[in-house]
Design an enzyme around this catalytic site. Structure first.
Site, mmCIF file in Angstrom:
data_model
loop_
_atom_site.group_PDB
_atom_site.id
_atom_site.type_symbol
_atom_site.label_atom_id
_atom_site.label_comp_id
_atom_site.label_asym_id
_atom_site.label_seq_id
_atom_site.Cartn_x
_atom_site.Cartn_y
_atom_site.Cartn_z
ATOM 1 N N LYS A 126 24.893 51.521 63.418
ATOM 2 C CA LYS A 126 25.738 51.224 64.078
ATOM 3 C C LYS A 126 26.887 50.152 64.067
ATOM 4 C CE LYS A 126 22.546 49.976 67.772
ATOM 5 N NZ LYS A 126 21.513 48.986 68.947
ATOM 6 N N GLY A 173 22.204 43.296 65.034
ATOM 7 C CA GLY A 173 22.989 44.607 65.998
ATOM 8 C C GLY A 173 23.322 43.780 67.407
HETATM 9 P P1 NAP Z 1 17.982 44.306 63.305
HETATM 10 O O1 NAP Z 1 20.028 44.416 63.092
HETATM 11 O O2 NAP Z 1 17.655 45.022 62.315
HETATM 12 O O3 NAP Z 1 18.805 42.920 63.286
HETATM 13 C C1 NAP Z 1 17.608 42.249 63.945
HETATM 14 C C2 NAP Z 1 17.268 40.519 62.495
HETATM 15 O O4 NAP Z 1 16.222 39.621 63.010
HETATM 16 C C3 NAP Z 1 17.810 40.939 61.834
HETATM 17 O O5 NAP Z 1 18.979 39.517 60.752
HETATM 18 C C4 NAP Z 1 16.451 40.175 60.904
HETATM 19 O O6 NAP Z 1 16.672 39.132 59.425
HETATM 20 C C5 NAP Z 1 15.982 38.933 62.095
HETATM 21 N N1 NAP Z 1 15.002 38.601 62.001
HETATM 22 C C6 NAP Z 1 13.869 39.068 61.299
HETATM 23 N N2 NAP Z 1 12.424 37.868 61.673
HETATM 24 C C7 NAP Z 1 13.252 36.950 62.191
HETATM 25 C C8 NAP Z 1 12.653 35.760 62.319
HETATM 26 N N3 NAP Z 1 11.021 35.514 62.620
HETATM 27 N N4 NAP Z 1 13.392 35.086 63.042
HETATM 28 C C9 NAP Z 1 14.766 34.525 63.155
HETATM 29 N N5 NAP Z 1 15.581 36.006 62.760
HETATM 30 C C10 NAP Z 1 14.397 37.544 62.490
HETATM 31 O O7 NAP Z 1 17.621 44.155 64.595
HETATM 32 P P2 NAP Z 1 18.466 45.294 66.494
HETATM 33 O O8 NAP Z 1 19.148 46.603 65.555
HETATM 34 O O9 NAP Z 1 19.478 43.923 66.642
HETATM 35 O O10 NAP Z 1 16.978 45.348 66.903
HETATM 36 C C11 NAP Z 1 16.661 44.238 67.630
HETATM 37 C C12 NAP Z 1 15.583 43.810 68.296
HETATM 38 O O11 NAP Z 1 16.183 44.635 69.125
HETATM 39 C C13 NAP Z 1 14.764 45.544 67.625
HETATM 40 O O12 NAP Z 1 13.058 45.070 68.305
HETATM 41 C C14 NAP Z 1 14.905 46.890 68.687
HETATM 42 O O13 NAP Z 1 14.248 47.713 68.846
HETATM 43 C C15 NAP Z 1 15.236 45.162 70.104
HETATM 44 N N6 NAP Z 1 15.889 46.451 70.677
HETATM 45 C C16 NAP Z 1 16.355 46.813 72.057
HETATM 46 C C17 NAP Z 1 17.263 47.253 72.532
HETATM 47 C C18 NAP Z 1 17.173 47.699 73.918
HETATM 48 O O14 NAP Z 1 17.463 48.422 74.507
HETATM 49 N N7 NAP Z 1 16.024 46.930 75.308
HETATM 50 C C19 NAP Z 1 18.450 47.801 72.434
HETATM 51 C C20 NAP Z 1 18.519 47.442 70.806
HETATM 52 C C21 NAP Z 1 17.916 46.904 70.387
HETATM 53 P P3 NAP Z 1 16.338 40.402 58.616
HETATM 54 O O15 NAP Z 1 17.464 41.696 58.835
HETATM 55 O O16 NAP Z 1 16.742 39.778 57.517
HETATM 56 O O17 NAP Z 1 14.519 41.017 58.502
#
Ligand code: NAP
Length: 287
Positions: free
Chosen positions: A76, A140
């Protein structure tokens, strides 16, 4: 009910979603359901390019070989450097989830924030003024959520990520827009106490997708007046949502956000009303 079957022909337009891994994505199901139900001769396929292939895919969208694309983890932010025109929404969020081309200029937009806003502020009537929110995760998706909370005038925003640098980067990005929101980074040991005091709790981490995942917040921290939003949609109720619901909090999962953001991308590409109902039905009841 009669099912419209997608027929591929010489005139079929191709849309894609790029990410890696991509096999878990529900986007092909909901977009293909909408093409099929609306009788549009197009298909939507998942692609898992390597980092060095992303620029090439952007070129294919720029020159309309691919009619449009969604972008998901981990590209992204990566795609931003190949974009000719970034929409204001993509600038606000700082990442792109939708690509389209106008006159051979590659446009980058982001519909995630709109998906979140519609489901929280409109469908669930959450009023952000004078409210305090805690957001877990600064990746993201969190960028989209936090920018929407700030631009909708939430009073106080507390962010926690296990990667402190990421949380700091997000805070700096948000502060560059001079929102009135008081934005703070918190540490792991403050999460429970701040959750107790918050009107809104949002999980933007992937924790909760697996059965073996730990509880993010102690169950004693939820209360009736809170909204607890988990971006995860599979499972439909994570441990976080189950705990919060038990304490009477209003719970929301990520399914509507997913359907709204997808419907908005579709609408941009095909210049039709966002097919939210079709997509939402497909996500809820599709095979
Ligand atoms: P991402 O870019 O990998 O961000 C997730 C963040 O959470 C990372 O910085 C990660 O750190 C951190 N993290 C992991 N475990 C944690 C904990 N226990 N406490 C605090 N922070 C923690 O992923 P993303 O794209 O933002 O997506 C995140 C979630 O949202 C996913 O489950 C995705 O499927 C969901 N999502 C849903 C939608 C929707 O339309 N419903 C849209 C987008 C995303 P590290 O990188 O160091 O592990």
């Amino acid at each position: 009910m009669e099912e419209n079957i997608l027929k591929i022909s010489g005139n079929t337009k191709v849309y894609t979603v790029i990410g890696n891994p991509i096999h878990h994505s529900k986007s092909p199901n909901m977009h293909n359901a909408a093409f099929s139900k609306l009788g549009i001769n197009a298909c939507y396929v998942p692609l898992a390019p390597n980092e060095n292939e992303v620029e090439h895919i952007c070129d294919l969208v720029r020159y309309n070989v691919i009619s449009g694309s969604n972008v998901t983890i981990p590209y992204k932010e990566e795609v931003v450097k190949y974009i000719d025109v970034l929409t204001n929404e993509a600038k606000l969020i700082g990442s792109v989830n939708t690509l389209y081309s106008i006159d051979n200029k590659l446009h980058g937009h982001n519909t995630d924030g709109l998906g979140f806003s519609r489901s929280l502020f409109i469908d669930n009537s959450f009023e952000p003024a004078e409210k305090k929110a805690i957001v877990l995760g600064a990746g993201g998706a969190s960028k989209a959520i936090c920018s929407k909370l700030c631009s909708n005038k939430i009073s106080s925003l507390l962010i926690f990520d296990i990667d402190h640098e990421k949380a700091l980067e997000l805070k700096e990005h948000l502060e560059s827009f001079n929102f009135k929101t008081d934005i703070k980074i918190i540490s792991q040991n403050e999460v429970d106490q701040i959750s107790k005091e918050s009107d809104l709790i949002v999980n933007c981490t992937p924790i909760g997708m697996k059965e073996s995942d730990p509880e993010l917040i102690n169950s004693d921290c939820f209360k009736k007046t809170q909204f607890v939003y988990d971006l995860i949609y599979s499972p439909s109720k994570t441990k976080l949502l189950i705990s919060a619901e038990t304490k009477g909090a209003k719970i929301i999962n990520g399914l509507d956000m997913l359907a709204y953001q997808g419907a908005e991308s579709f609408s941009l590409w095909e210049k039709v009303d966002p097919p939210y109902e079709i997509m939402s039905q497909e996500l809820r009841y599709g095979k």
